[in-house]
Scaffold this motif. Structure first.
Motif, PDB file in Angstrom:
ATOM      1  N   LEU A  93      -2.667 -13.047  -5.472  1.00 12.31           N
ATOM      2  CA  LEU A  93      -2.423 -13.436  -4.088  1.00 12.31           C
ATOM      3  C   LEU A  93      -2.656 -14.941  -3.906  1.00 12.31           C
ATOM      4  O   LEU A  93      -1.841 -15.651  -3.316  1.00 12.31           O
ATOM      5  N   ALA A  94      -3.774 -15.430  -4.449  1.00  6.94           N
ATOM      6  CA  ALA A  94      -4.115 -16.845  -4.265  1.00  6.94           C
ATOM      7  C   ALA A  94      -3.055 -17.743  -4.893  1.00  6.94           C
ATOM      8  O   ALA A  94      -2.747 -18.818  -4.368  1.00  6.94           O
ATOM      9  N   SER A  95      -2.466 -17.308  -6.023  1.00  7.00           N
ATOM     10  CA  SER A  95      -1.511 -18.174  -6.712  1.00  7.00           C
ATOM     11  C   SER A  95      -0.297 -18.465  -5.839  1.00  7.00           C
ATOM     12  O   SER A  95       0.384 -19.465  -6.028  1.00  7.00           O
ATOM     13  N   VAL A 137      -6.004  -2.971  -3.942  1.00  4.46           N
ATOM     14  CA  VAL A 137      -4.659  -2.461  -3.651  1.00  4.46           C
ATOM     15  C   VAL A 137      -4.038  -3.239  -2.492  1.00  4.46           C
ATOM     16  O   VAL A 137      -2.873  -3.633  -2.536  1.00  4.46           O
ATOM     17  N   LEU A 138      -4.864  -3.510  -1.467  1.00  2.00           N
ATOM     18  CA  LEU A 138      -4.375  -4.275  -0.325  1.00  2.00           C
ATOM     19  C   LEU A 138      -3.923  -5.672  -0.758  1.00  2.00           C
ATOM     20  O   LEU A 138      -2.847  -6.152  -0.375  1.00  2.00           O
ATOM     21  N   ALA A 139      -4.759  -6.310  -1.589  1.00  2.58           N
ATOM     22  CA  ALA A 139      -4.409  -7.660  -2.053  1.00  2.58           C
ATOM     23  C   ALA A 139      -3.136  -7.625  -2.897  1.00  2.58           C
ATOM     24  O   ALA A 139      -2.289  -8.521  -2.806  1.00  2.58           O
ATOM     25  N   LEU A 140      -2.981  -6.580  -3.716  1.00  3.74           N
ATOM     26  CA  LEU A 140      -1.764  -6.469  -4.533  1.00  3.74           C
ATOM     27  C   LEU A 140      -0.533  -6.303  -3.646  1.00  3.74           C
ATOM     28  O   LEU A 140       0.516  -6.904  -3.906  1.00  3.74           O
ATOM     29  N   GLY A 171       4.245  -9.070  -1.292  1.00  2.00           N
ATOM     30  CA  GLY A 171       4.963  -9.645  -0.174  1.00  2.00           C
ATOM     31  C   GLY A 171       5.230 -11.137  -0.334  1.00  2.00           C
ATOM     32  O   GLY A 171       6.171 -11.665   0.239  1.00  2.00           O
ATOM     33  N   THR A 172       4.402 -11.810  -1.138  1.00  2.00           N
ATOM     34  CA  THR A 172       4.605 -13.247  -1.312  1.00  2.00           C
ATOM     35  C   THR A 172       5.655 -13.554  -2.372  1.00  2.00           C
ATOM     36  O   THR A 172       6.042 -14.709  -2.546  1.00  2.00           O
ATOM     37  N   LEU A 173       6.087 -12.532  -3.124  1.00  2.00           N
ATOM     38  CA  LEU A 173       7.119 -12.770  -4.134  1.00  2.00           C
ATOM     39  C   LEU A 173       8.479 -12.666  -3.458  1.00  2.00           C
ATOM     40  O   LEU A 173       8.987 -11.587  -3.239  1.00  2.00           O
ATOM     41  N   ARG A 174       9.041 -13.792  -3.127  1.00  3.41           N
ATOM     42  CA  ARG A 174      10.330 -13.814  -2.449  1.00  3.41           C
ATOM     43  C   ARG A 174      11.440 -13.847  -3.477  1.00  3.41           C
ATOM     44  O   ARG A 174      11.432 -14.674  -4.378  1.00  3.41           O
ATOM     45  N   ARG A 175      12.395 -12.940  -3.303  1.00  8.47           N
ATOM     46  CA  ARG A 175      13.537 -12.983  -4.227  1.00  8.47           C
ATOM     47  C   ARG A 175      14.452 -14.158  -3.916  1.00  8.47           C
ATOM     48  O   ARG A 175      14.960 -14.818  -4.797  1.00  8.47           O
ATOM     49  N   ARG A 176      14.676 -14.389  -2.634  1.00  7.48           N
ATOM     50  CA  ARG A 176      15.547 -15.493  -2.249  1.00  7.48           C
ATOM     51  C   ARG A 176      14.702 -16.671  -1.806  1.00  7.48           C
ATOM     52  O   ARG A 176      13.842 -16.536  -0.951  1.00  7.48           O
ATOM     53  N   THR A 177      14.948 -17.835  -2.361  1.00 11.33           N
ATOM     54  CA  THR A 177      14.245 -19.022  -1.917  1.00 11.33           C
ATOM     55  C   THR A 177      15.282 -20.070  -1.547  1.00 11.33           C
ATOM     56  O   THR A 177      16.451 -19.962  -1.929  1.00 11.33           O
ATOM     57  N   SER A 178      14.834 -21.080  -0.824  1.00 12.39           N
ATOM     58  CA  SER A 178      15.789 -22.126  -0.472  1.00 12.39           C
ATOM     59  C   SER A 178      15.716 -23.194  -1.555  1.00 12.39           C
ATOM     60  O   SER A 178      16.424 -24.139  -1.553  1.00 12.39           O
TER      61      SER A 178
END
Ligand code: ATP
Ligand code: MG
Lengths: 247, 239
Positions: A152-154, A232-235, A240-247
């Motif tokens: 999560l922190a990364s 589990v919550l942190a995972l 959610g922070t892994l975005r498939r689409r980025t700008s």
């Protein structure tokens, strides 16, 4: 695919023998230092010795800290090297990727815990009333918490410099408030409330409980559930922070 | 059927417009070259094709589905411009990992390593490879999935002429076998190996053409000359 990812992460680790050596040896050496520090300190009758109390707690804190650091750097490298973006174009799902990391570093942590517990109980006469297997289990769950928070922190670190600085930010407050430096009952009310919502508090409580009682109490399982639930919550947040689409 | 259909694609990166309403279609089984100067938007367009680029407006349809659909992840292979492989793994370990993600085995992985000419270096760590070898390791990780559409961002940069010719022959063979390939390059000389050319300039499609047609339109047997002539004509400067 989770298994393939866990295998890949472990293979990366295997190509870095110095990291493995440090992972396995450093906690034991640090415990040795604590042992020497408190060896000649008298223990009042009827009380648990300082080393027995703190040393045992450290068995849960080492894997948490080490795995937090290792994972946040590993995940940051995935992001900056472009491999993460590439993985997200393959059939690998985001939970499978994160679970793969969790399993790989969880296994590494299990090995680390076995070595450290063995060293602590044989060389430093650490006495634990409860089962040593339970100590290892708690250490592994702590490690997985470290992995989850590291992942999560990364997401919030753009460089290695930032990533390592998250370690004190995330780890030290939990360490200060977990009840080891000051008994939780003696903390200011609001600090105790903060301590109540920090997962490391429960990890430390579980270890103290194993140290005190030879029975596996319900409290231990509740503590473990709190730690695992946070992981589990942190995972989930990390996914959610892994975005498939980025700008 | 068309493997790729792009309609009115507009992409902004940062606050700058990078692609200004592109439209084209790529038939299945063709080797399409995406050419244009540095910064013209080649990589951005490829990212849109594989569905990792946030787009402002427009449609990108790949193999009949919107780009980036979950079902496409098995069917589309993507090689980024900067090699994206694990430096602390060997070539073979890298390719076997991606093989596993695509549901392929060790045998297919070893074949893909051999296909890019890295059989000798299979046991070397990627960090210890030359730049060109690293790029080929990255390529092998996409080839191993045997995708229906391969999107390759400058796969031949930094390679010697022999290897480059080998790789282009391999791309042509894949296309002949039914794979659709989109390959970017800024070396016009490589354009002659393509069935089809998309010429990009400053985020606009300058031409959707073939090597033969480009030579005719640009009035030069040399593709680079012809491209330059086209650029000048489009800018209103007499050739
Ligand atoms: N992450 C980004 N944020 C903002 N702008 C970007 C980003 N990446 C690229 N750009 C801009 O988008 C434009 C197109 O870049 P792109 O990488 O698609 O070009 P290219 O044709 O692939 O160039 P090259 O041949 O050098 O690889 C450039 O002007 C570039 O500055
Ligand atoms: Mg590019």
């Amino acid at each position: 695919m989770t298994a393939a990812t866990a295998g890949r992460v472990l293979r990366q680790l295997r190509h870095d023998p110095r990291t493995i050596a440090m992972m396995l040896a450093v906690p034991g050496l640090l415990l040795g230092l604590l042992y020497l520090l408190w060896k000649d300190l008298p223990t009042p009758p009827g009380q648990v010795g300082v080393f027995d109390r703190v040393g045992l707690t450290m068995l849960g804190i080492f894997p948490f800290v080490v795995m937090f650091l290792v994972t946040s750097i590993a995940m940051l490298r995935e992001r900056t090297s472009g491999t993460l973006e590439r993985l997200l174009t393959t059939p690998l799902s985001r939970p499978a990727l994160l679970l793969g990391y969790g399993i790989a570093f969880g296994l590494a942590a299990a090995l680390q815990a076995v070595v450290t517990v063995a060293v602590a109980t044989t060389l430093y006469d650490l006495t634990v009333a409860g089962s040593l297997a339970l100590v290892v289990l708690i250490a592994v769950v702590d490690a997985i918490l470290g992995v989850a928070l590291g992942l999560l922190a990364s997401a919030f670190a753009r460089s290695e410099f930032q990533a390592v600085q998250f370690m004190p930010v995330i780890v030290l407050p939990q360490f200060f408030l977990c009840g080891l430096l000051a008994p939780r009952e003696q903390m200011a009310g609001w600090l105790q409330a903060v301590s109540d919502v920090l997962p490391l508090t429960y990890a430390v409580d579980a270890l103290q409980e194993v140290g005190r009682s030879s029975e596996v109490t319900g409290r231990i399982w509740l503590d473990l559930a709190a730690v695992a639930g946070t992981a589990v919550l942190a995972l989930a947040l990390a996914a959610g922070t892994l975005r498939r689409r980025t700008s | 059927m068309d493997a790729v259909v792009v309609r009115d694609l507009v992409v902004e990166r940062g606050r700058r417009g990078v692609l200004h309403g592109l439209g084209f279609a790529i038939p299945t089984g063709q080797l399409t070259g995406l050419l244009g100067p540095s910064g013209s938007g080649k990589s951005t367009l490829m990212r849109a094709l594989v569905g990792v680029q946030r787009v402002r407006s427009g449609e990108v349809t790949v193999l009949g589905e919107p780009a980036g659909s979950p079902g496409l992840r098995r069917r589309v292979g993507y090689v980024t411009q900067a090699p994206s492989v694990y430096g602390d793994l060997t070539v073979r370990e890298n390719v076997r990992y991606f093989a596993a993600l695509y549901g392929r085995g060790a045998r297919e992985a070893d074949a893909a390593v051999a296909d890019v000419g890295l059989a000798e270096a299979a046991h070397q760590l990627v960090d210890d490879l030359s730049g060109g070898q690293r790029g080929r390791a990255s390529l092998a990780c996409a080839l191993v999935g045997e995708p229906e559409l391969l999107v390759l961002d400058e796969p031949t940069v930094g390679l010697d002429p022999v290897l480059r010719a080998e790789l282009w022959a391999r791309f042509a063979a894949l296309a002949a076998a039914g794979t659709t390939l989109v390959v970017s390059s800024h070396v016009m000389d490589e354009a002659r190996r393509c069935d089809r050319l998309l010429l990009l300039r400053d985020g606009d499609l300058l031409a959707d053409t073939t090597p033969a047609r480009l030579r005719a339109d640009g009035g030069s047997p040399d593709l680079e000359e012809a491209f330059l002539a086209l650029v000048r004509a489009s800018a209103g400067v007499p050739a």
